[in-house]
Design a protein around this motif. Structure first.
Motif, PDB file in Angstrom:
ATOM      1  N   ASP A   1       0.810  -1.205   0.000  1.00 23.44           N
ATOM      2  CA  ASP A   1       0.000   0.000   0.000  1.00 23.44           C
ATOM      3  C   ASP A   1       0.848   1.262   0.000  1.00 23.44           C
ATOM      4  O   ASP A   1       0.316   2.372  -0.080  1.00 23.44           O
ATOM      5  N   ARG A   2       2.191   1.116   0.086  1.00 20.36           N
ATOM      6  CA  ARG A   2       3.078   2.272  -0.004  1.00 20.36           C
ATOM      7  C   ARG A   2       3.734   2.415  -1.376  1.00 20.36           C
ATOM      8  O   ARG A   2       4.487   3.363  -1.606  1.00 20.36           O
ATOM      9  N   ILE A   3       3.470   1.487  -2.253  1.00 20.39           N
ATOM     10  CA  ILE A   3       4.085   1.532  -3.572  1.00 20.39           C
ATOM     11  C   ILE A   3       3.530   2.711  -4.357  1.00 20.39           C
ATOM     12  O   ILE A   3       2.317   2.891  -4.452  1.00 20.39           O
ATOM     13  N   ARG A   4       4.424   3.503  -4.932  1.00 14.02           N
ATOM     14  CA  ARG A   4       4.023   4.690  -5.685  1.00 14.02           C
ATOM     15  C   ARG A   4       4.291   4.536  -7.178  1.00 14.02           C
ATOM     16  O   ARG A   4       3.475   4.923  -8.003  1.00 14.02           O
ATOM     17  N   THR A   5       5.457   4.004  -7.534  1.00 14.10           N
ATOM     18  CA  THR A   5       5.825   3.871  -8.946  1.00 14.10           C
ATOM     19  C   THR A   5       6.480   2.525  -9.180  1.00 14.10           C
ATOM     20  O   THR A   5       7.081   1.926  -8.275  1.00 14.10           O
ATOM     21  N   VAL A   6       6.341   2.038 -10.415  1.00 15.75           N
ATOM     22  CA  VAL A   6       7.036   0.830 -10.873  1.00 15.75           C
ATOM     23  C   VAL A   6       7.734   1.187 -12.175  1.00 15.75           C
ATOM     24  O   VAL A   6       7.095   1.586 -13.147  1.00 15.75           O
ATOM     25  N   ASP A   7       9.061   1.061 -12.175  1.00 17.49           N
ATOM     26  CA  ASP A   7       9.883   1.471 -13.309  1.00 17.49           C
ATOM     27  C   ASP A   7      10.498   0.237 -13.954  1.00 17.49           C
ATOM     28  O   ASP A   7      11.169  -0.548 -13.273  1.00 17.49           O
TER      29      ASP A   7
ATOM     30  N   LEU B   1       0.704  -2.135  -9.095  1.00 14.51           N
ATOM     31  CA  LEU B   1      -0.012  -0.866  -9.203  1.00 14.51           C
ATOM     32  C   LEU B   1      -1.502  -1.042  -8.957  1.00 14.51           C
ATOM     33  O   LEU B   1      -2.139  -0.193  -8.333  1.00 14.51           O
ATOM     34  N   ASP B   2      -2.075  -2.123  -9.435  1.00 11.34           N
ATOM     35  CA  ASP B   2      -3.491  -2.366  -9.175  1.00 11.34           C
ATOM     36  C   ASP B   2      -3.744  -2.525  -7.682  1.00 11.34           C
ATOM     37  O   ASP B   2      -4.721  -2.014  -7.146  1.00 11.34           O
ATOM     38  N   ARG B   3      -2.847  -3.226  -7.020  1.00 12.13           N
ATOM     39  CA  ARG B   3      -3.016  -3.432  -5.576  1.00 12.13           C
ATOM     40  C   ARG B   3      -2.905  -2.111  -4.829  1.00 12.13           C
ATOM     41  O   ARG B   3      -3.696  -1.802  -3.949  1.00 12.13           O
TER      42      ARG B   3
ATOM     43  N   ASP C   1      -9.351  -4.629 -15.383  1.00 12.66           N
ATOM     44  CA  ASP C   1      -9.492  -5.061 -16.767  1.00 12.66           C
ATOM     45  C   ASP C   1     -10.733  -4.504 -17.438  1.00 12.66           C
ATOM     46  O   ASP C   1     -10.763  -4.344 -18.650  1.00 12.66           O
ATOM     47  N   ASP C   2     -11.800  -4.231 -16.663  1.00 13.88           N
ATOM     48  CA  ASP C   2     -13.000  -3.713 -17.299  1.00 13.88           C
ATOM     49  C   ASP C   2     -12.927  -2.222 -17.547  1.00 13.88           C
ATOM     50  O   ASP C   2     -13.794  -1.642 -18.191  1.00 13.88           O
ATOM     51  N   GLY C   3     -11.862  -1.573 -17.013  1.00 12.78           N
ATOM     52  CA  GLY C   3     -11.639  -0.166 -17.298  1.00 12.78           C
ATOM     53  C   GLY C   3     -12.606   0.770 -16.616  1.00 12.78           C
ATOM     54  O   GLY C   3     -12.645   1.954 -16.947  1.00 12.78           O
ATOM     55  N   THR C   4     -13.396   0.296 -15.636  1.00 14.14           N
ATOM     56  CA  THR C   4     -14.400   1.154 -15.024  1.00 14.14           C
ATOM     57  C   THR C   4     -14.009   1.641 -13.642  1.00 14.14           C
ATOM     58  O   THR C   4     -14.671   2.510 -13.094  1.00 14.14           O
ATOM     59  N   ALA C   5     -12.950   1.107 -13.069  1.00 17.73           N
ATOM     60  CA  ALA C   5     -12.557   1.530 -11.725  1.00 17.73           C
ATOM     61  C   ALA C   5     -11.776   2.825 -11.782  1.00 17.73           C
ATOM     62  O   ALA C   5     -11.113   3.134 -12.748  1.00 17.73           O
ATOM     63  N   GLU C   6     -11.888   3.587 -10.698  1.00 21.78           N
ATOM     64  CA  GLU C   6     -11.093   4.806 -10.604  1.00 21.78           C
ATOM     65  C   GLU C   6      -9.635   4.434 -10.362  1.00 21.78           C
ATOM     66  O   GLU C   6      -9.307   3.321  -9.986  1.00 21.78           O
ATOM     67  N   GLY C   7      -8.764   5.398 -10.504  1.00 24.15           N
ATOM     68  CA  GLY C   7      -7.358   5.157 -10.258  1.00 24.15           C
ATOM     69  C   GLY C   7      -6.613   4.866 -11.536  1.00 24.15           C
ATOM     70  O   GLY C   7      -6.590   5.659 -12.448  1.00 24.15           O
ATOM     71  N   GLY C   8      -6.005   3.680 -11.619  1.00 26.18           N
ATOM     72  CA  GLY C   8      -5.189   3.362 -12.772  1.00 26.18           C
ATOM     73  C   GLY C   8      -3.802   3.950 -12.602  1.00 26.18           C
ATOM     74  O   GLY C   8      -3.371   4.283 -11.503  1.00 26.18           O
ATOM     75  N   ALA C   9      -3.091   4.071 -13.701  1.00 29.08           N
ATOM     76  CA  ALA C   9      -1.709   4.544 -13.652  1.00 29.08           C
ATOM     77  C   ALA C   9      -1.368   5.296 -14.924  1.00 29.08           C
ATOM     78  O   ALA C   9      -1.880   4.982 -16.005  1.00 29.08           O
ATOM     79  N   LEU C  10      -0.513   6.295 -14.773  1.00 32.15           N
ATOM     80  CA  LEU C  10       0.102   6.951 -15.921  1.00 32.15           C
ATOM     81  C   LEU C  10       1.366   6.173 -16.278  1.00 32.15           C
ATOM     82  O   LEU C  10       2.176   5.862 -15.398  1.00 32.15           O
TER      83      LEU C  10
END
Length: 527
Positions: free
Chosen positions: A95-101, A149-151, A290-299
């Motif tokens: 829950d502290r993960i911010r970015t994945v490079d 990122l989803d988690r 996967d359904d693309g309807t949840a808020e959040g996501g990632a840039l």
């Protein structure tokens, strides 16, 4: 894999890394070997045994590292165990993960591998601020990126609270509202492209300090390599002949030729570095599910020619955006947008959402990244600062310039350089223009969701910081500011630089700005 006693099984890195580690070392040693062979300095065959011995040592190191490295992902943590002589145990709460490079150099790409770097907000519990997996398969790296990122997007405390069922809008109305707000972003399970590279942006490459510094670093590395090997470039007949002609030519001609040559090399080098860094650049927004309807996501930012890079920033952890305009880039009407989030690198390219681009494009990217109209983000109309702020900038710019002019007139005849004093007078109008521009750049505004600030001249920065991301305030007031009735107010945040100041505002306005940005935060401290 080896099963853990109280969790999912431990995994090893991909076996193909056993070939990547020595090959990566061999690539670094290749320039040394080539110079030794071509220049013929010393016993070339004998000296090649050294890099060969190092390559064999790298093979052994790779085997040991593979055997002693394990990782696993539990329901709430990412754990990494490494080392043989010096063992390390790293654990990062999910829950502290911010970015994945994701990074894949040429050797990694040949073997279908990637390096996964997980960055997280460090806490007081001693948890590591991040960890790296070097290397896993490309498919596994992408799967880890999605999973982590989803988690993080579904466990953060800032996630909006759903209203009771009887207060919710009908499902059809809710969906139609989402489609009206962002129709392209609601396609099921698909990443939405927000920006891509345009090769016309190459014109901004020579106007960035990072490109110029990169060219300088390459020249320094080449020079150090020749120096370490005892090779003098003047031993090459063509180089020696060119140097002789320059030394025998008039001084002004030699300076002109060297200056033009350095300029050409710098421009060409900047263009090549730009192409290597930003080739195939894409900025996309990926849905949280996967359904693309949840808020959040990632840039997600993907770029790179030789070294492929992929940076994913959790949308719910994004705390704002920054539009940066260094003086040369600004003169060319260009800018660059960066994300404000924890876990990002602090270097010149840390958090970059795009390459140097036209100013309008930079503000557009900041707008789509923040999901906010430009006029409510980085293009918000800013409030001017008091005239006392202009006086401070005039004093701080003209006083040092005037001191340098006086010193130049005093020491000029003694050097002797009689023209030193008159030539130094050019500093006064330059300092005046710099002070006026610094004042013109000052400004701030408070919109519904963002605190927008702007400052700087040599490097102008426009920051749109989420009001919900401000966790505290710092007030600074020097003796001179107190006499002028000014104060510096800094919004403290866990993202980006950690704090973003609003310079030289009237003292009452500064307190009012802080209180309006975070209502109730200052109440216990106000009398």
């Amino acid at each position: 894999m080896t099963a853990g006693p109280d969790g999912p099984p431990w995994r090893r890195l991909d076996k193909r890394m056993l070939a990547v580690t020595p090959l990566s070392g061999a690539v670094r040693l290749l320039p040394v070997a080539v110079v030794v062979l071509l220049t013929g300095q010393g016993n070339a065959i004998g000296r090649l045994w050294v890099p060969l011995g190092i390559a064999l040592a790298l093979v052994l190191v790779g085997v040991v590292r593979w055997r002693t490295t394990q990782y696993r992902i539990t329901a709430d943590r990412v754990e990494l165990h490494t080392g043989w002589l010096r063992r390390q145990r790293r654990s990062v709460p999910r829950d502290r993960i911010r970015t994945v490079d994701l990074t894949a150099k040429v050797v990694h790409r040949v073997f279908g591998l990637s390096v996964v770097h997980v960055s997280a907000a460090s806490g007081s519990s001693g948890d590591s601020s991040g960890l790296s997996l070097d290397a896993v398969s490309t498919a596994e790296a992408d799967r880890l990126r999605h999973e982590l990122l989803d988690r993080s997007a579904t466990t953060v405390v800032e996630h909006p609270v759903q209203p009771p069922a009887h207060e919710r809008a009908p499902a059809s109305e809710s969906m139609s509202q989402r489609l009206r707000e962002a129709p392209a972003e609601r396609q099921r399970g698909r990443a939405i492209e927000l920006a891509r590279l345009r090769w016309s942006w190459l014109r901004f490459a020579p106007l960035t300090f990072s490109s110029i510094a990169g060219v300088g670093a390459i020249f320094a590395a080449v020079y150090n390599l020749f120096d370490d090997l005892g090779v003098d470039p003047r031993d090459v007949p063509a180089v020696d002949d060119a140097a002789h002609r320059l030394t025998t030519a008039p001084i002004w001609l030699g300076v002109l030729v060297v200056g033009v040559g350095l300029l050409v090399v710098a421009v060409v080098g900047a263009l090549l570095l730009f192409a290597e860094r930003w080739y195939a650049y894409r900025l996309t927004r990926e849905p949280a599910t996967d359904d693309g309807t949840a808020e959040g996501g990632a840039l997600r930012v993907r770029r790179g020619l030789l070294t492929r890079r992929s940076l994913s920033v959790s949308q719910v952890r994004l705390r704002g955006a920054e539009v940066v305009e260094p003086v040369l880039l600004r003169a060319g009407r260009g800018a660059q947008t960066r994300a404000l989030s924890t876990g990002l690198s602090r270097d010149s390219q840390g958090g970059a959402l795009q390459p140097p681009a036209p100013r309008a494009e930079a503000h557009r990217v900041a707008s789509v990244a923040l999901r906010e109209p430009p006029e409510l983000a980085t293009l918000a109309p800013l409030r001017r600062h008091p005239r006392a702020a202009l006086q401070r900038r005039l004093t701080r710019a003209l006083a040092p310039a005037a001191a340098v002019v006086v010193i130049a007139f005093v020491i000029g005849p003694a050097v002797p350089v009689p023209w030193l004093g008159p030539a130094s007078l050019v500093l006064l109008p330059v300092a005046l223009l710099l002070a006026l521009d610094r004042y013109r750049s000052l400004g701030h505004q408070l919109t519904a969701r963002y605190l927008v600030t702007r400052q700087g001249s040599v490097q102008r920065r426009t920051v749109a910081l989420q009001r919900s991301g401000v966790i505290g305030w710092t007030f600074r007031q020097s003796v001179f500011q107190r006499r002028a009735g000014l104060v510096e107010v800094e919004a403290v945040t866990a993202a980006g630089a950690g704090g973003y100041p609003v310079l030289d505002v009237a003292a009452p306005d500064g307190v009012a700005l802080a209180d309006a940005t975070t209502p109730g935060l200052l109440t216990p401290f106000r009398t």
